[in-house]
Motif scaffolding. Structure first.
Motif, short mmCIF file in Angstrom:
data_model
loop_
_atom_site.label_atom_id
_atom_site.label_comp_id
_atom_site.label_asym_id
_atom_site.label_seq_id
_atom_site.Cartn_x
_atom_site.Cartn_y
_atom_site.Cartn_z
N LYS A 222 -8.34 7.24 7.88
CA LYS A 222 -7.43 6.76 8.56
C LYS A 222 -7.57 5.51 8.52
N LYS A 223 -8.00 5.16 6.95
CA LYS A 223 -7.76 3.54 5.96
C LYS A 223 -6.98 5.16 5.19
N ILE A 224 -6.76 3.40 4.34
CA ILE A 224 -5.52 3.19 2.97
C ILE A 224 -7.09 2.29 2.23
N SER A 225 -6.79 2.77 1.08
CA SER A 225 -8.23 2.66 0.38
C SER A 225 -7.76 2.22 -1.30
N GLY A 226 -8.54 2.29 -1.89
CA GLY A 226 -8.05 2.08 -3.45
C GLY A 226 -7.02 0.30 -4.25
N ALA A 227 -6.17 0.89 -4.66
CA ALA A 227 -5.42 -0.22 -5.13
C ALA A 227 -4.47 -0.42 -4.41
N LEU A 228 -4.52 0.52 -3.48
CA LEU A 228 -3.42 0.54 -2.54
C LEU A 228 -3.55 -0.28 -0.98
N GLU A 229 -4.90 -1.18 -1.21
CA GLU A 229 -5.18 -1.52 -0.25
C GLU A 229 -4.08 -2.79 0.26
N ASN A 230 -4.00 -3.19 1.41
CA ASN A 230 -3.34 -4.27 1.73
C ASN A 230 -1.55 -3.93 1.19
N ARG A 231 -1.61 -2.94 0.77
CA ARG A 231 -0.39 -2.47 -0.12
C ARG A 231 0.95 -1.30 0.59
N ALA A 232 0.15 -1.00 1.79
CA ALA A 232 0.34 0.49 1.75
C ALA A 232 -0.20 0.64 3.31
N VAL A 233 0.74 1.42 4.49
CA VAL A 233 0.75 2.04 6.31
C VAL A 233 0.78 3.19 5.37
N ILE A 234 0.58 3.90 6.93
CA ILE A 234 1.08 5.06 7.15
C ILE A 234 2.11 5.05 8.10
N ARG A 235 2.94 5.82 8.03
CA ARG A 235 3.72 6.08 9.02
C ARG A 235 3.83 7.24 9.78
N GLU A 236 3.39 7.65 10.79
CA GLU A 236 3.04 8.67 10.87
C GLU A 236 3.83 9.50 11.56
N PRO A 237 4.05 11.27 11.05
CA PRO A 237 2.56 11.76 10.86
C PRO A 237 2.12 11.12 9.64
N ALA A 238 2.90 11.44 8.76
CA ALA A 238 1.69 11.30 7.59
C ALA A 238 2.69 10.74 6.11
N THR A 239 3.54 10.09 6.71
CA THR A 239 4.39 9.64 5.33
C THR A 239 3.39 8.16 4.54
N LEU A 240 3.39 8.04 3.73
CA LEU A 240 3.23 6.76 3.18
C LEU A 240 3.89 6.19 2.79
N LEU A 241 4.12 4.59 2.83
CA LEU A 241 5.08 3.70 2.71
C LEU A 241 4.36 2.69 1.87
N ILE A 242 5.10 2.26 1.03
CA ILE A 242 4.19 1.29 -0.04
C ILE A 242 4.91 0.21 0.32
N THR A 243 4.66 -1.35 0.53
CA THR A 243 5.37 -2.11 0.68
C THR A 243 6.10 -3.01 -0.32
N ASN A 244 4.33 -3.08 -1.15
CA ASN A 244 4.98 -4.07 -2.80
C ASN A 244 4.35 -2.67 -3.68
N ALA A 245 5.29 -2.48 -4.67
CA ALA A 245 4.80 -1.60 -5.91
C ALA A 245 4.55 -2.44 -6.98
N THR A 246 3.96 -2.01 -7.71
CA THR A 246 3.74 -2.68 -8.90
C THR A 246 3.74 -1.13 -10.05
N ARG A 247 4.01 -1.82 -10.92
CA ARG A 247 3.90 -0.09 -12.72
C ARG A 247 2.64 0.51 -12.12
N SER A 248 1.62 -0.10 -11.62
CA SER A 248 -0.02 0.62 -11.98
C SER A 248 -0.01 1.78 -11.11
N ASP A 249 1.24 1.44 -10.25
CA ASP A 249 1.90 2.89 -9.09
C ASP A 249 2.49 3.91 -10.06
N THR A 250 2.47 3.53 -10.95
CA THR A 250 3.37 5.35 -11.67
C THR A 250 2.03 6.35 -11.64
N ALA A 251 2.52 7.73 -10.83
CA ALA A 251 1.44 8.18 -10.82
C ALA A 251 1.89 9.76 -10.55
#
Length: 302
Positions: free
Chosen positions: A74-103
């Motif tokens: 139940k915690k955001i970790s790694g490179a997305l910490e402070n840049r992503a949140v979970i929308r219930e129930p399981a959707t991941l929202l990245i608020t400030n995407a960078t080029r390194s997020d391509t994957a």
């Protein structure tokens, strides 16, 4: 017989419904989302059916080094910490995407109380990056009839940039035969590498050239640079060579004349050189060591 078939059908249907209710099933509204750099993007992970009231939800980023946790316990970790949140129930929202997020990202849901207790979906995210100002190389001057190459390079954009060349603010077509203005030009343009090669430049090829690097995120242009086409002055070159040859001949002749006239000969005069005068009758000349000169000794001849 008909009642038996109906009973079997109802049994199969009820069994299927029972299994479906006791199985975790995931789906997504978009398995290949994209966004521009620094924008937000949603990685959709929807739970279509589940019986477990508190399932375990995890997100992993899949890279060449292997999977790594993005959302765990139940915690955001790694490179997305402070840049992503979970929308219930399981959707991941990245608020400030960078080029390194391509994957590729994998949503995993574990439901311990369901018969089918695990399901996952994979989402392929692309973060587009606008090109930066490309580095352009344009020769300042080219002899008429000679070859010339113009280059354009940009390495920051994603997806990889495509290139366009412009002359005097007009786009240069890939094939010169498709344009009246460039019909007589002999060049090849590579939109993948950004090179513009002239086989033999003409006077009409002179002008201001600039390049545009573009991709799905946008484009960038380098400043215009002027290319001049000049004629080779063959007559002037020949005359120049003749003048140099004449000057060298004149210098050589002058040196020879100077040698003949003795301007370069040298004679050394020292104090020991002395011309002995002719002896007179009855006079002997002797030189003493002290005097350093001659004195005469009288001799009378009777």
């Amino acid at each position: 017989m008909a009642k038996t078939r109906l009973a079997c059908l109802l049994t199969l249907l009820s069994t299927h419904c029972y299994i479906s209710v006791l199985a975790v099933v995931l789906k997504t509204s978009n398995d290949s989302p994209w966004t521009d750099e620094f924008d937000r993007v949603e990685l959709s992970c929807l739970i279509e059916s589940i019986s477990t009231t508190n399932p375990r939800i995890e997100w992993k980023k899949i890279s060449s080094d292997g999977p790594s946790y993005v959302y765990y316990d139940k915690k955001i970790s790694g490179a997305l910490e402070n840049r992503a949140v979970i929308r219930e129930p399981a959707t991941l929202l990245i608020t400030n995407a960078t080029r390194s997020d391509t994957a590729k990202y994998r949503c995993e849901v574990t439901a311990a109380q369901d018969l089918k207790s695990f399901d996952e979906i994979v989402i392929d995210l692309v973060v587009r990056v606008k090109p930066v100002v490309p580095k352009c190389s344009v020769p300042k001057s080219v002899p008429f009839g000679k070859s010339a190459e113009l280059s354009c390079v940009e390495e920051e954009g994603f997806p990889k940039s495509q290139y366009q060349w412009f002359k005097n603010r007009e786009e240069i077509p890939d094939d010169p035969k498709t344009s009246v203005k460039f019909f007589n030009s002999s060049y090849t343009l590579n939109a993948e590498t950004g090179t513009l090669k002239f086989v033999a430049v003409r006077k009409e090829d002179a002008g201001d050239y600039y390049c545009r690097a573009k991709n799905d995120a946008g484009y960038a242009e380098c400043p215009a640079q002027n290319m001049e086409v000049y004629d080779i002055d063959v007559v002037g070159i020949i005359l120049g060579v003749l003048v140099v040859v004449v000057v060298l001949l004149c210098i050589t002749a002058g040196i020879c004349c100077a040698y003949k006239r003795g301007f370069f000969s040298s004679q050394k005069q020292t104090g020991n050189n002395y011309k002995v005068p002719a002896k007179g009758d009855g006079v002997d000349y002797v030189r003493t060591e002290d005097e350093g000169d001659f004195r005469h000794k009288s001799s009378f001849v009777i």
